[in-house]
Design a protein around this motif. Structure first.
Motif, PDB file in Angstrom:
ATOM      1  N   TRP A  42      -9.636  -1.061  -4.773  1.00 58.24           N
ATOM      2  CA  TRP A  42      -8.495  -1.942  -4.499  1.00 58.24           C
ATOM      3  C   TRP A  42      -7.724  -2.218  -5.784  1.00 58.24           C
ATOM      4  O   TRP A  42      -6.493  -2.097  -5.835  1.00 58.24           O
ATOM      5  CB  TRP A  42      -9.012  -3.248  -3.902  1.00 58.24           C
ATOM      6  N   LEU A  43      -8.457  -2.573  -6.842  1.00 52.85           N
ATOM      7  CA  LEU A  43      -7.826  -2.867  -8.131  1.00 52.85           C
ATOM      8  C   LEU A  43      -7.168  -1.616  -8.712  1.00 52.85           C
ATOM      9  O   LEU A  43      -6.056  -1.684  -9.263  1.00 52.85           O
ATOM     10  CB  LEU A  43      -8.872  -3.420  -9.095  1.00 52.85           C
ATOM     11  N   ALA A  44      -7.848  -0.478  -8.589  1.00 54.65           N
ATOM     12  CA  ALA A  44      -7.286   0.771  -9.095  1.00 54.65           C
ATOM     13  C   ALA A  44      -5.967   1.097  -8.410  1.00 54.65           C
ATOM     14  O   ALA A  44      -5.026   1.600  -9.050  1.00 54.65           O
ATOM     15  CB  ALA A  44      -8.288   1.910  -8.898  1.00 54.65           C
ATOM     16  N   GLY A 113     -18.092   6.126  -1.035  1.00 56.78           N
ATOM     17  CA  GLY A 113     -16.773   6.762  -0.977  1.00 56.78           C
ATOM     18  C   GLY A 113     -15.938   6.242   0.174  1.00 56.78           C
ATOM     19  O   GLY A 113     -14.732   6.038   0.034  1.00 56.78           O
ATOM     20  N   THR A 114     -16.592   6.028   1.310  1.00 55.60           N
ATOM     21  CA  THR A 114     -15.875   5.484   2.472  1.00 55.60           C
ATOM     22  C   THR A 114     -15.393   4.071   2.187  1.00 55.60           C
ATOM     23  O   THR A 114     -14.270   3.698   2.555  1.00 55.60           O
ATOM     24  CB  THR A 114     -16.795   5.481   3.702  1.00 55.60           C
ATOM     25  N   ALA A 115     -16.240   3.275   1.536  1.00 52.12           N
ATOM     26  CA  ALA A 115     -15.848   1.899   1.179  1.00 52.12           C
ATOM     27  C   ALA A 115     -14.653   1.916   0.244  1.00 52.12           C
ATOM     28  O   ALA A 115     -13.721   1.112   0.383  1.00 52.12           O
ATOM     29  CB  ALA A 115     -17.023   1.171   0.535  1.00 52.12           C
ATOM     30  N   ALA A 116     -14.655   2.836  -0.720  1.00 58.38           N
ATOM     31  CA  ALA A 116     -13.532   2.938  -1.659  1.00 58.38           C
ATOM     32  C   ALA A 116     -12.260   3.381  -0.934  1.00 58.38           C
ATOM     33  O   ALA A 116     -11.174   2.848  -1.188  1.00 58.38           O
ATOM     34  CB  ALA A 116     -13.884   3.913  -2.773  1.00 58.38           C
ATOM     35  N   ALA A 117     -12.389   4.357  -0.034  1.00 57.58           N
ATOM     36  CA  ALA A 117     -11.222   4.840   0.708  1.00 57.58           C
ATOM     37  C   ALA A 117     -10.666   3.750   1.618  1.00 57.58           C
ATOM     38  O   ALA A 117      -9.446   3.652   1.826  1.00 57.58           O
ATOM     39  CB  ALA A 117     -11.606   6.067   1.528  1.00 57.58           C
ATOM     40  N   LEU A 118     -11.542   2.913   2.161  1.00 54.44           N
ATOM     41  CA  LEU A 118     -11.111   1.841   3.049  1.00 54.44           C
ATOM     42  C   LEU A 118     -10.197   0.861   2.322  1.00 54.44           C
ATOM     43  O   LEU A 118      -9.263   0.316   2.920  1.00 54.44           O
ATOM     44  CB  LEU A 118     -12.345   1.114   3.594  1.00 54.44           C
ATOM     45  N   ALA A 119     -10.454   0.649   1.038  1.00 59.17           N
ATOM     46  CA  ALA A 119      -9.611  -0.265   0.254  1.00 59.17           C
ATOM     47  C   ALA A 119      -8.177   0.239   0.181  1.00 59.17           C
ATOM     48  O   ALA A 119      -7.221  -0.546   0.285  1.00 59.17           O
ATOM     49  CB  ALA A 119     -10.192  -0.428  -1.149  1.00 59.17           C
ATOM     50  N   TRP A 120      -7.998   1.532   0.005  1.00 56.65           N
ATOM     51  CA  TRP A 120      -6.643   2.099  -0.036  1.00 56.65           C
ATOM     52  C   TRP A 120      -5.990   2.040   1.344  1.00 56.65           C
ATOM     53  O   TRP A 120      -4.802   1.773   1.466  1.00 56.65           O
ATOM     54  CB  TRP A 120      -6.699   3.557  -0.532  1.00 56.65           C
ATOM     55  N   LEU A 121      -6.779   2.264   2.376  1.00 54.24           N
ATOM     56  CA  LEU A 121      -6.247   2.253   3.729  1.00 54.24           C
ATOM     57  C   LEU A 121      -5.767   0.862   4.138  1.00 54.24           C
ATOM     58  O   LEU A 121      -4.763   0.716   4.847  1.00 54.24           O
ATOM     59  CB  LEU A 121      -7.323   2.740   4.706  1.00 54.24           C
TER      60      LEU A 121
END
Length: 213
Positions: A42-44, A113-121
């Motif tokens: 999210w921060l990235a 990876g899914t958790a990280a992708a969810l932040a962008w989504l």
């Protein structure tokens, strides 16, 4: 610029959808790791958007009423009007049954990876775009503007950071309270979305009009 970033950052951090998703991640198996992946992603996202804008402007704010400045102000106005219309639409829409989203049941099996992708989504892209249009006016030669940009990123991530730290320090209590808070968010999601959309939209609309006059 500073006040606009505070308003936008506050609207982002109180958004119910990504907060509910983070709560689901934190209360699932390996919740701390998933929550951290979500938070950092999210921060990235915010940092990447800001960096792209600063690369385009060279870190120097455009002159008032120049083409880049007018385009940024027009973008903020358009986003503000869009948020107001969206908030009005959600306000008039018939109420829907409360409950977790369909993907909530898959959170326990989600990878980092899914958790990280969810932040962008789940980024509120309208507000992020409004933040980007505001950052056009940032001057990288000014320490105060650096602090404003840093504060914006922290503010827009503050709710996620607070939940992550709470889960690290008091995992048992955090699981209980975050589950209860998630239930409350699900029950009041429409009201929160409408309120945040209308308030942020009206602010951006008013600011865009004043800047273009």
């Amino acid at each position: 610029m500073v006040v606009d970033l505070v308003v936008i950052g506050t609207a982002i951090t109180f958004g119910p959808l990504h907060n509910s998703a983070c709560m689901l991640l934190l209360t699932s198996a390996r919740g701390v790791h998933k929550g951290l992946a979500f938070l950092l992603s999210w921060l990235a996202n915010l940092v990447v958007v800001i960096a792209c804008v600063l690369l385009l402007t060279g870190g120097t704010p455009p002159e008032r009423h120049s083409t880049p400045s007018t385009a940024a102000d027009a973008a903020k106005l358009a986003i503000g009007v869009g948020l107001v219309l969206f908030g009005g639409y959600r306000l008039r829409r018939p109420p829907r049954p409360h409950g977790p989203p369909r993907w909530a049941a898959r959170i326990d099996r989600a990878s980092l990876g899914t958790a990280a992708a969810l932040a962008w989504l789940l980024q509120p892209w309208g507000l992020v775009a409004a933040g980007a249009a505001t950052v056009v006016n940032a001057d990288l030669s000014s320490v105060s503007d650096w602090l404003a940009l840093t504060g914006y990123c922290v503010l827009a991530t503050l709710s996620l950071l607070a939940m992550e730290l709470y889960t690290v320090w008091a995992p048992a209590a955090a699981r209980t309270r975050l589950s209860a808070l998630r239930t409350w968010l699900e029950q009041h999601q429409e009201q929160l979305v409408v309120t945040l959309s209308l308030l942020a939209g009206l602010w951006l609309t008013a600011g865009g009009i004043l800047a273009l006059v």
